[in-house]
Design a protein around this motif. Structure first.
Motif, mmCIF file in Angstrom:
data_model
loop_
_atom_site.group_PDB
_atom_site.id
_atom_site.type_symbol
_atom_site.label_atom_id
_atom_site.label_comp_id
_atom_site.label_asym_id
_atom_site.label_seq_id
_atom_site.Cartn_x
_atom_site.Cartn_y
_atom_site.Cartn_z
ATOM 1 N N SER A 212 21.612 -11.544 11.686
ATOM 2 C CA SER A 212 21.320 -10.145 11.947
ATOM 3 C C SER A 212 22.539 -9.251 11.739
ATOM 4 O O SER A 212 22.410 -8.026 11.718
ATOM 5 N N GLN A 213 23.734 -9.865 11.588
ATOM 6 C CA GLN A 213 24.930 -9.052 11.326
ATOM 7 C C GLN A 213 24.915 -8.474 9.919
ATOM 8 O O GLN A 213 25.668 -7.547 9.609
ATOM 9 N N LEU A 214 24.044 -9.007 9.054
ATOM 10 C CA LEU A 214 23.935 -8.475 7.701
ATOM 11 C C LEU A 214 23.114 -7.192 7.717
ATOM 12 O O LEU A 214 22.152 -7.062 8.475
ATOM 13 N N SER A 215 23.476 -6.270 6.859
ATOM 14 C CA SER A 215 22.715 -5.022 6.738
ATOM 15 C C SER A 215 21.415 -5.303 5.995
ATOM 16 O O SER A 215 21.289 -6.321 5.313
ATOM 17 N N PRO A 216 20.422 -4.420 6.106
ATOM 18 C CA PRO A 216 19.174 -4.622 5.350
ATOM 19 C C PRO A 216 19.417 -4.783 3.852
ATOM 20 O O PRO A 216 18.753 -5.586 3.198
ATOM 21 N N GLU A 217 20.360 -4.033 3.301
ATOM 22 C CA GLU A 217 20.651 -4.139 1.874
ATOM 23 C C GLU A 217 21.249 -5.505 1.540
ATOM 24 O O GLU A 217 20.947 -6.099 0.499
ATOM 25 N N GLU A 218 22.110 -6.031 2.429
ATOM 26 C CA GLU A 218 22.708 -7.346 2.201
ATOM 27 C C GLU A 218 21.657 -8.446 2.301
ATOM 28 O O GLU A 218 21.673 -9.421 1.532
ATOM 29 N N MET A 219 20.726 -8.324 3.262
ATOM 30 C CA MET A 219 19.644 -9.294 3.370
ATOM 31 C C MET A 219 18.781 -9.275 2.108
ATOM 32 O O MET A 219 18.374 -10.325 1.601
ATOM 33 N N LEU B 78 22.299 -6.548 -7.987
ATOM 34 C CA LEU B 78 21.878 -7.044 -6.679
ATOM 35 C C LEU B 78 21.995 -8.566 -6.621
ATOM 36 O O LEU B 78 22.365 -9.138 -5.597
ATOM 37 N N LEU B 79 21.683 -9.241 -7.735
ATOM 38 C CA LEU B 79 21.843 -10.694 -7.804
ATOM 39 C C LEU B 79 23.300 -11.092 -7.579
ATOM 40 O O LEU B 79 23.588 -12.037 -6.839
ATOM 41 N N LYS B 80 24.215 -10.409 -8.229
ATOM 42 C CA LYS B 80 25.629 -10.733 -8.098
ATOM 43 C C LYS B 80 26.113 -10.508 -6.673
ATOM 44 O O LYS B 80 26.870 -11.311 -6.111
ATOM 45 N N LYS B 81 25.676 -9.431 -6.055
ATOM 46 C CA LYS B 81 26.047 -9.164 -4.668
ATOM 47 C C LYS B 81 25.465 -10.238 -3.758
ATOM 48 O O LYS B 81 26.130 -10.730 -2.839
ATOM 49 N N GLY B 82 24.209 -10.636 -4.022
ATOM 50 C CA GLY B 82 23.586 -11.678 -3.211
ATOM 51 C C GLY B 82 24.294 -13.009 -3.342
ATOM 52 O O GLY B 82 24.384 -13.774 -2.377
ATOM 53 N N GLU B 83 24.813 -13.313 -4.546
ATOM 54 C CA GLU B 83 25.547 -14.562 -4.742
ATOM 55 C C GLU B 83 26.802 -14.606 -3.870
ATOM 56 O O GLU B 83 27.122 -15.621 -3.261
ATOM 57 N N GLN B 84 27.519 -13.489 -3.797
ATOM 58 C CA GLN B 84 28.725 -13.432 -2.968
ATOM 59 C C GLN B 84 28.386 -13.644 -1.491
ATOM 60 O O GLN B 84 29.074 -14.392 -0.787
ATOM 61 N N ILE B 85 27.308 -13.009 -1.033
ATOM 62 C CA ILE B 85 26.911 -13.150 0.378
ATOM 63 C C ILE B 85 26.485 -14.590 0.649
ATOM 64 O O ILE B 85 26.796 -15.171 1.697
ATOM 65 N N PHE B 86 25.775 -15.208 -0.306
ATOM 66 C CA PHE B 86 25.326 -16.593 -0.149
ATOM 67 C C PHE B 86 26.520 -17.543 -0.032
ATOM 68 O O PHE B 86 26.544 -18.415 0.839
ATOM 69 N N GLN B 87 27.504 -17.376 -0.904
ATOM 70 C CA GLN B 87 28.670 -18.259 -0.877
ATOM 71 C C GLN B 87 29.421 -18.148 0.446
ATOM 72 O O GLN B 87 29.953 -19.133 0.953
ATOM 73 N N GLN B 88 29.438 -16.959 1.036
ATOM 74 C CA GLN B 88 30.188 -16.738 2.273
ATOM 75 C C GLN B 88 29.437 -17.226 3.509
ATOM 76 O O GLN B 88 30.062 -17.616 4.490
ATOM 77 N N ASN B 89 28.118 -17.199 3.483
ATOM 78 C CA ASN B 89 27.350 -17.447 4.694
ATOM 79 C C ASN B 89 26.402 -18.649 4.638
ATOM 80 O O ASN B 89 26.056 -19.192 5.686
ATOM 81 N N CYS B 90 25.989 -19.062 3.442
ATOM 82 C CA CYS B 90 24.899 -20.037 3.344
ATOM 83 C C CYS B 90 25.266 -21.330 2.635
ATOM 84 O O CYS B 90 24.634 -22.368 2.863
#
Length: 251
Positions: A225-232, A156-168
């Motif tokens: 809000s375009q992120l899914s609950p799992e992505e958030m 989950l950490l690794k997935k969160g890192e990818q989402i962070f790099q793309q959006n934050c």
């Protein structure tokens, strides 16, 4: 937050002098086309999903012509007929560099570098400084190597890192330090202790003053809000357990 576009205005104009959509965001401003005096450059940054930041930069233009004489060095010794060139207000005109003997330059360079080396090599404080600064800093943009809090899922950490790099990362930076005066840091941010607060901000955005470690920020963060609950949940887990943060899993 991800930048959608940057609009640049000059002196309160209604139409932008430039619209920048792709990094690197660069602008060439020819001040020779502006009248001498006071001017204001206004930069409006629009973020995807909403959000606007406005910054105004006052500056002064002074393009008064300057006379440049080429072909005659100051206090130089001359004889015979001289051919001189007088240039007025030509900023692009290359100015001939002062000629220095190659030997003199080499000797001066050796003396300077030798003095610097000698100072640091012989100084008794050198070893102490090396000891204090020897540990290398954590690689920028990477989560610190410390073991995650109990119950944190590495996948989950690794997935969160990818989402962070793309959006934050564009606003809060890859190292979580944010931008002083503009975007608050996530590293060492005590607000991250409340997981529900993070999820609420991701879902609904945040606007108004926010104080982090004694510094107040007054911007607007758009909703994701375009992120899914799992992505958030993944990105919340990542920022709560990176850059020295150790707040544990997000339930």
């Amino acid at each position: 937050m991800v930048v959608d576009r940057i609009e640049v205005y000059l002196d309160g104009g209604e139409n932008p002098v430039a619209v920048l959509r792709e990094p690197p965001y660069t602008l060439k401003l020819d001040t020779r086309k502006l009248p001498d005096g006071e001017h204001v450059l206004r930069v409006q940054t629009y973020y995807r999903g909403g959000g606007l930041e406005i910054k105004e930069i006052p500056f002064t233009v002074n393009n008064y012509p300057d006379v440049l004489v080429l072909g005659l060095d100051e206090k130089g010794e001359v004889s015979g007929t001289l051919e001189l060139r007088l240039a007025v207000g030509e900023p692009e005109l290359p100015i001939e560099p002062v000629r220095i003997s190659g030997w003199a330059y080499a000797v001066a360079l050796v003396v300077i570098l030798g003095g610097i080396w000698g100072y640091f090599a012989l100084s008794p404080a050198t070893q102490k400084i090396i000891t204090e600064v020897a540990p290398p800093p954590a690689q920028e943009g990477k989560r610190e190597a410390a073991a995650p809090a109990k119950g944190v899922d590495e996948a989950l950490l690794k997935k969160g890192e990818q989402i962070f790099q793309q959006n934050c990362a564009a606003c809060h930076q890859a190292n979580g330090q944010g931008l002083p005066g503009a975007f608050p840091p996530l590293a060492g941010n005590p607000h991250l202790k409340d997981a529900n607060h993070i999820l609420n901000v991701l879902k609904n955005g945040l606007q108004g003053p926010l104080t982090v470690n004694g510094q107040t920020y007054n911007g607007q963060m758009p909703s994701f809000s375009q992120l899914s609950p799992e992505e958030m949940k993944a990105v919340a887990t990542y920022i709560r357990n990176s850059w020295g943060n150790n707040f544990g899993p997000v339930e």
